[in-house]
Design an enzyme around this catalytic site. Structure first.
Site, PDB file in Angstrom:
ATOM      1  N   ASN A  54       0.844  -1.198   0.000  1.00 61.32           N
ATOM      2  CA  ASN A  54       0.000   0.000   0.000  1.00 61.32           C
ATOM      3  C   ASN A  54       0.877   1.245   0.000  1.00 61.32           C
ATOM      4  O   ASN A  54       1.929   1.295   0.658  1.00 61.32           O
ATOM      5  CB  ASN A  54      -1.012  -0.006   1.151  1.00 61.32           C
ATOM      6  CG  ASN A  54      -0.467  -0.376   2.495  1.00 61.32           C
ATOM      7  OD1 ASN A  54       0.586  -0.997   2.605  1.00 61.32           O
ATOM      8  ND2 ASN A  54      -1.172  -0.010   3.542  1.00 61.32           N
ATOM      9  N   CYS A  91     -10.303  -4.928   0.403  1.00 62.51           N
ATOM     10  CA  CYS A  91     -11.402  -3.958   0.490  1.00 62.51           C
ATOM     11  C   CYS A  91     -12.321  -4.113  -0.723  1.00 62.51           C
ATOM     12  O   CYS A  91     -11.996  -4.802  -1.694  1.00 62.51           O
ATOM     13  CB  CYS A  91     -10.840  -2.538   0.569  1.00 62.51           C
ATOM     14  SG  CYS A  91     -10.252  -1.890  -1.004  1.00 62.51           S
ATOM     15  N   GLU A 126      -3.050  -4.735  -3.023  1.00 61.01           N
ATOM     16  CA  GLU A 126      -3.560  -5.634  -4.068  1.00 61.01           C
ATOM     17  C   GLU A 126      -3.621  -4.920  -5.417  1.00 61.01           C
ATOM     18  O   GLU A 126      -3.267  -5.473  -6.460  1.00 61.01           O
ATOM     19  CB  GLU A 126      -4.977  -6.124  -3.732  1.00 61.01           C
ATOM     20  CG  GLU A 126      -5.100  -6.869  -2.431  1.00 61.01           C
ATOM     21  CD  GLU A 126      -5.449  -5.963  -1.253  1.00 61.01           C
ATOM     22  OE1 GLU A 126      -4.808  -4.899  -1.114  1.00 61.01           O
ATOM     23  OE2 GLU A 126      -6.347  -6.320  -0.479  1.00 61.01           O
ATOM     24  N   CYS A 164     -10.793  -3.196  -4.118  1.00 64.94           N
ATOM     25  CA  CYS A 164      -9.850  -4.208  -4.619  1.00 64.94           C
ATOM     26  C   CYS A 164     -10.589  -5.444  -5.123  1.00 64.94           C
ATOM     27  O   CYS A 164     -10.179  -6.069  -6.104  1.00 64.94           O
ATOM     28  CB  CYS A 164      -8.839  -4.584  -3.535  1.00 64.94           C
ATOM     29  SG  CYS A 164      -7.635  -3.273  -3.253  1.00 64.94           S
ATOM     30  N   CYS A 222      -4.125   0.550  -2.497  1.00 66.44           N
ATOM     31  CA  CYS A 222      -3.939  -0.658  -1.689  1.00 66.44           C
ATOM     32  C   CYS A 222      -2.868  -1.563  -2.305  1.00 66.44           C
ATOM     33  O   CYS A 222      -2.564  -1.470  -3.505  1.00 66.44           O
ATOM     34  CB  CYS A 222      -5.243  -1.447  -1.615  1.00 66.44           C
ATOM     35  SG  CYS A 222      -6.556  -0.635  -0.725  1.00 66.44           S
ATOM     36  N   GLU A 248       0.343   5.232   0.577  1.00 66.07           N
ATOM     37  CA  GLU A 248      -0.611   6.243   1.049  1.00 66.07           C
ATOM     38  C   GLU A 248      -0.227   7.628   0.549  1.00 66.07           C
ATOM     39  O   GLU A 248       0.867   7.843   0.014  1.00 66.07           O
ATOM     40  CB  GLU A 248      -0.679   6.192   2.580  1.00 66.07           C
ATOM     41  CG  GLU A 248      -1.198   4.844   3.062  1.00 66.07           C
ATOM     42  CD  GLU A 248      -1.380   4.744   4.563  1.00 66.07           C
ATOM     43  OE1 GLU A 248      -0.831   5.592   5.305  1.00 66.07           O
ATOM     44  OE2 GLU A 248      -2.072   3.804   4.995  1.00 66.07           O
TER      45      GLU A 248
END
Ligand code: THU
Length: 127
Positions: free
Chosen positions: A42, A86, A55, A89, A53, A44
């Site tokens: 991830n 999430c 993934e 994703c 993210c 940010e």
């Protein structure tokens, strides 16, 4: 490669996460049908919505390198709960691999395994 090996690669990838805001590193290891592995973490951003993210990082790396046939994805987060993908994703994975196997691990190394169909039933498709 067995599940444990793929999860280890995801855990190593989580060490490269850029997480100054959540302090919650996540790593992903995406396996393609030809055996190629793409990793992701991830990343940010101070504009929080710009965060990507682990993934999706792995998927975008793979697709941009010409790989779209995915067999498994391992996700590692060091929390107390299994690190589940999430909603964004899940939808992103569904585009390329509706039946991909999703391994979700937590800090103690234990993991659960699902098919994406179980995690995102009745997915949206533009048809
Ligand atoms: N995160 C992921 O990398 N993958 C997910 O599927 C869920 C959440 C990241 C995003 C953010 O950097 C941190 O976990 C906390 O939400």
């Amino acid at each position: 490669m067995n599940d444990r090996e793929l999860l280890n690669i995801a855990q190593v990838a989580s060490a490269r996460a850029y997480v100054p805001y959540s302090k919650f590193p996540v790593g992903a290891a995406l396996e393609c049908s030809d055996g190629t592995i793409f990793t992701g973490c991830n990343v940010e951003n101070s504009a929080i919505g710009c965060t990507i993210c682990a993934e999706r990082t792995a998927m975008v790396k793979a697709v941009s390198e010409g790989h779209t046939d995915f067999t498994r994805i391992a996700i590692y987060g060091e929390g107390e709960n299994f690190c589940m993908p999430c909603g964004q994703c899940r939808q992103f994975m569904q585009e390329f691999a509706p039946d991909v196997e999703v391994l979700c691990a937590k800090g103690d190394g234990r993991y659960v395994s699902y098919r994406l169909r179980q995690l995102l039933p009745h997915a949206f498709e533009l048809t």
